[in-house]
Enzyme design. Structure first.
Site, short mmCIF file in Angstrom:
data_model
loop_
_atom_site.label_atom_id
_atom_site.label_comp_id
_atom_site.label_asym_id
_atom_site.label_seq_id
_atom_site.Cartn_x
_atom_site.Cartn_y
_atom_site.Cartn_z
N CYS A 162 0.91 -1.10 -0.09
CA CYS A 162 0.02 0.05 0.06
C CYS A 162 0.90 1.13 -0.05
CB CYS A 162 -1.12 0.08 1.07
SG CYS A 162 -0.30 0.00 2.91
N ASP B 87 -8.44 3.61 1.46
CA ASP B 87 -7.58 3.93 2.51
C ASP B 87 -8.23 4.52 3.70
OD1 ASP B 87 -5.50 4.97 4.00
OD2 ASP B 87 -4.53 5.98 2.32
N ARG C 123 -3.35 -0.67 5.49
CA ARG C 123 -4.06 -1.66 4.78
C ARG C 123 -3.02 -3.02 4.49
NH1 ARG C 123 -5.28 2.17 -0.35
NH2 ARG C 123 -3.24 3.07 0.64
P1 4NP Z 1 -1.89 2.85 4.05
O1 4NP Z 1 -2.24 4.32 4.65
O2 4NP Z 1 -1.22 3.16 2.71
O3 4NP Z 1 -3.07 1.78 4.02
O4 4NP Z 1 -0.77 2.26 5.08
C1 4NP Z 1 -1.66 5.38 4.70
C2 4NP Z 1 -1.01 5.65 5.75
C3 4NP Z 1 -0.27 6.84 6.03
C4 4NP Z 1 -0.44 7.91 5.04
C5 4NP Z 1 -1.25 7.63 4.02
C6 4NP Z 1 -1.89 6.39 3.95
N1 4NP Z 1 0.10 9.03 5.15
O5 4NP Z 1 -0.28 10.02 4.29
O6 4NP Z 1 0.89 9.29 6.12
#
Ligand code: 4NP
Length: 150
Positions: free
Chosen positions: A8, A122, A14
């Site tokens: 991800c 997300d 995720r």
């Molecule tokens: P992930 O979610 O891609 O599912 O781990 C996110 C975690 C952090 C961030 C964006 C999405 N961020 O912008 O820090």
């Protein structure tokens, strides 16, 4: 040994869930599962507390995971690379060196014909209920994938 990588953006919401859930559905002696992020924001961090909580309430402990960034050598290490959304998919593909690399990368939700939107939402800016929704969707999809890969 078949090696599966869940990817991800941050590797804290995720893909750690997909990593833990997929691992729980496959035998450890034949399958290795890992996860990574396309961004470097959270390298070394534990999964998001809300992912840990939702996993725990479903009987899974993902608190031992630590975020890392996707690296080009992951194309050599892994047999299957699953991107959680189209943006992750494009970021991984932009690092591919050849067609063999490209062919290893799949959009995770393509395995789930009951879902129309192939982007796993997300939940980072959402609430626990968003993490619960994502958990269920990942669980359903990993069930399908595990049955295919076994
Ligand atoms: P992930 O979610 O891609 O599912 O781990 C996110 C975690 C952090 C961030 C964006 C999405 N961020 O912008 O820090």
């Amino acid at each position: 040994m078949t090696r599966i990588l869940m990817v991800c953006l941050g590797n804290i919401c995720r893909s750690p869930l997909a990593h833990g859930i997929m691992e729980s559905k496959l035998t450890k002696d034949h399958f290795y599962v890992d996860s990574a992020g396309t961004a470097a924001y959270h390298i070394g961090n534990l999964p998001d507390k809300r992912s840990i909580t939702v996993a725990k309430s479903n009987g899974l402990d993902i608190s031992g995971q630590s975020a890392r960034k996707f690296i080009v050598s992951d194309f050599d290490t892994f047999n299957y690379i699953y991107a959680m959304d189209q943006s992750n998919y494009s970021d991984i593909i932009s690092l591919a060196r050849n067609t063999a690399d490209i062919e290893k990368v799949k959009l995770f939700l393509d395995a789930n014909s009951s879902i129309e939107d192939k982007n796993l939402p997300d939940p980072y800016y959402g609430d626990l209920i968003d993490f619960e929704y994502v958990f269920d969707l990942i669980n359903e999809t990993c069930e399908i994938l595990a049955a295919q890969i076994k």
